[in-house]
Structures are given as C-alpha cells and as structure tokens.
Design a protein around this motif. Sequence first.
Motif, PDB file in Angstrom:
ATOM      1  N   SER A 249      -3.521  -1.638  -5.240  1.00 11.38           N
ATOM      2  CA  SER A 249      -2.120  -1.944  -5.533  1.00 11.38           C
ATOM      3  C   SER A 249      -1.644  -1.108  -6.714  1.00 11.38           C
ATOM      4  N   PHE A 250      -0.348  -0.830  -6.749  1.00 18.76           N
ATOM      5  CA  PHE A 250       0.233  -0.059  -7.842  1.00 18.76           C
ATOM      6  C   PHE A 250       1.694  -0.441  -7.989  1.00 18.76           C
ATOM      7  N   ALA A 251       2.267  -0.099  -9.130  1.00 15.62           N
ATOM      8  CA  ALA A 251       3.687  -0.339  -9.381  1.00 15.62           C
ATOM      9  C   ALA A 251       4.458   0.957  -9.187  1.00 15.62           C
ATOM     10  N   THR A 252       5.655   0.847  -8.635  1.00 10.00           N
ATOM     11  CA  THR A 252       6.585   1.973  -8.579  1.00 10.00           C
ATOM     12  C   THR A 252       7.764   1.614  -9.471  1.00 10.00           C
ATOM     13  N   ASP A 253       8.026   2.449 -10.465  1.00  9.57           N
ATOM     14  CA  ASP A 253       8.944   2.077 -11.535  1.00  9.57           C
ATOM     15  C   ASP A 253       9.667   3.332 -12.006  1.00  9.57           C
ATOM     16  N   PHE A 254      11.002   3.360 -11.897  1.00 10.11           N
ATOM     17  CA  PHE A 254      11.745   4.548 -12.313  1.00 10.11           C
ATOM     18  C   PHE A 254      13.134   4.155 -12.786  1.00 10.11           C
ATOM     19  N   THR A 255      13.760   5.057 -13.543  1.00  6.12           N
ATOM     20  CA  THR A 255      15.137   4.860 -13.981  1.00  6.12           C
ATOM     21  C   THR A 255      16.013   5.947 -13.383  1.00  6.12           C
ATOM     22  N   VAL A 256      17.290   5.611 -13.190  1.00  3.64           N
ATOM     23  CA  VAL A 256      18.270   6.581 -12.717  1.00  3.64           C
ATOM     24  C   VAL A 256      19.597   6.286 -13.412  1.00  3.64           C
ATOM     25  N   GLY A 257      20.207   7.322 -13.962  1.00  2.00           N
ATOM     26  CA  GLY A 257      21.475   7.161 -14.666  1.00  2.00           C
ATOM     27  C   GLY A 257      21.727   8.336 -15.587  1.00  2.00           C
ATOM     28  N   CYS A 271       2.982  -2.777  -5.122  1.00  2.00           N
ATOM     29  CA  CYS A 271       3.085  -1.945  -3.924  1.00  2.00           C
ATOM     30  C   CYS A 271       1.708  -1.770  -3.289  1.00  2.00           C
ATOM     31  N   ARG A 272       1.704  -1.740  -1.968  1.00  2.00           N
ATOM     32  CA  ARG A 272       0.482  -1.477  -1.218  1.00  2.00           C
ATOM     33  C   ARG A 272       0.663  -0.188  -0.422  1.00  2.00           C
ATOM     34  N   PHE A 293       4.512   3.427   1.274  1.00  2.00           N
ATOM     35  CA  PHE A 293       4.065   2.164   0.690  1.00  2.00           C
ATOM     36  C   PHE A 293       5.004   1.033   1.079  1.00  2.00           C
ATOM     37  N   ARG A 294       4.501  -0.169   0.923  1.00  2.00           N
ATOM     38  CA  ARG A 294       5.313  -1.377   1.111  1.00  2.00           C
ATOM     39  C   ARG A 294       5.213  -2.218  -0.154  1.00  2.00           C
ATOM     40  N   ALA A 295       6.354  -2.684  -0.660  1.00  2.00           N
ATOM     41  CA  ALA A 295       6.373  -3.578  -1.816  1.00  2.00           C
ATOM     42  C   ALA A 295       6.237  -5.016  -1.327  1.00  2.00           C
TER      43      ALA A 295
END
Length: 312
Positions: A249-257, A271-272, A293-295
């Motif tokens: 498992s892992f995290a997907t984490d990002f910013t946009v702006g 996430c898998r 991946f699927r969250a």
Amino acid sequence: MSIANGSDRRIAYVAEATWGVTPATPSFKTLRSTGGGPGINKTTATSNEIYADRNVRNEILLGLDAAGAYNFEMAYNTFDDIFEAALFGTWTSNVLKNGSTGRSFTFEETLPIGDSAVTVSRFPGARISTLNLSIAARQPVTGSFGIMAQTEALPGGLLTGATYAAPTTNPISTASANVAILDFGLGGSAPAPKVRSLSLSVNNGLRVRPSVGNLFTEDFGLGDIDVTGNIEAYFETDDLYALALAHGSFATDFTVGNAATQRYRITMPNCRPMNPERRTGDNNDDVMVIIPFRAVLHTGEQCSIKMQRGVS
C-alpha cells in the motif's frame, strides 16, 4: 434566424433543493468549460407485430433521461461545487472527504440563434456521476465531470427572474509550474519518482431507476465510490515497480494551484497497485514504469480520497 455558433454557448448551473425541481427564480453560476456536455438518452423499441406487407408499424417510446460530460481546465475556486457533489461529501473547514450526501443541479445551456432569439436546453435532476483529472508534463491540468440528469427540456426561453453570476477569472494551473508531487509513500530511503503523467478518476456507480408509469428515472441509485488512478514515471530505480509487484500500500498525495492559499491538496491515503508495467520502448524511448492503482478506505481518515483547499 441564423446558424448557431459553438463559441456562443453559455453553460450555467444552479443547485436544487428538491431533486429534479429547478428553483423558481434561480441564481445560476456560469460554468467554465472547454467543451462537451450532456445529451438526451431516448430509449425506443420497434414493434414486433407481423404484417403480410412486411412494413414496420411503429417505433415505441420507452424512456427518457440525459447524460454526458463537461471538460474543463483546472482553476482554483471554480469547481468547488462540482468537487463536493462528485465526492458526495461536504466542505468542512476547507476539507472535503468522500461520503454519501447527494446533491443535484439543473444545468442550462443557451445558444443565440439570431439578433435576439435564444434557444435553451435545460437538464434538471443532474447528479455528478464521474470526475476525472489529468496531469501531464508541459500541459495544463485538465479534467472532466460526468452528469446524469432526469431529462433534457426545451422550455423556449429563460426563466423569469433568473440571474447569471459571471465565471471566475482565476488562472489555469499547469503541470510544469503549479503541481507538486508530495508523496508516493516510498519513504526517505528511496528517491522521489520523476513523474511524466498522473491521472485520477472517480466513479460513483450511478444507475437509472425506471418504474412503471414514468418515462423518467426515479432519481438515480448510488453505488460504491471507485477511485482509481495511473502513475507514469521515469524508470530510475526498482523501488516503485517493486512496491507494485509486492502489492504494497502507498499514499498518493499532491498539490495543484497557482499561488499560496490558492491551492488544492488531493490525498488518497491508502492506494493499492494494480497490474504494473515496465515499458522499455525502442531505441528512441525512455524506459517508463506505469502503475495503475485503486484508492481504498483509510481507516484513520475514514475516506478513500480527501481534498483540501486554501493550502499554502
């Protein structure tokens, strides 16, 4: 009358207090969009009666509803209503998590067809069925959201007392300048992947509810929220590929702006990986690693996907 121009189309929406009922004096918001839109789904059937002259006697109307998707380019404080409805959640202290709170809208499209004539298409009872975001190197951040609506109506004119708020003017975000990939959960010992593209898809599994005595759906049924994505990264080490092979498992984490306090942070904390691919290409290609991946539910956050706004 004159031929209508696509560039003259105005798209607007208003929240409904009751599903399928447009407010009497609506305060519409003008939608920023790059194209697309809903259309009628008209279900018909051919009569099976047998006649010696071999002619079909009738085409029978069975049902009506509407569906489609609007495309957009990402801009801050422009699609917050849509994000909220797409996640079936509620913005609380600038945090939005997926939930089960349904929201519906009336969407309206107007097109001038002459000096003063306007044609109007109205889509009441619209729920947000899907949401997609695409972040690709040297491209604007783009997306789309799908709607499913009760029907398409041609009322012949605008509603008396309706108002139309101007669209926002916030700048469009780009992948090159306005996105920060924060984390893929690899830990400090592994280098952060260099990402060429990242895509995200939310599907609410909406379904029509046909009933006897009604041409239209009885609202829409709600399925599981399915949050999926795809990471395309340059292959530098085995770390990301090995994580996918091990089904970790892992995290997907990002910013946009585009500016401080005018950014979103999008987090999928659990996430898998699905079926990964190491794409070697040919003599003129870079080797890429592709991780779909699927969250899934994160028990601590009690959600599969979370958005924050006003992030510095």
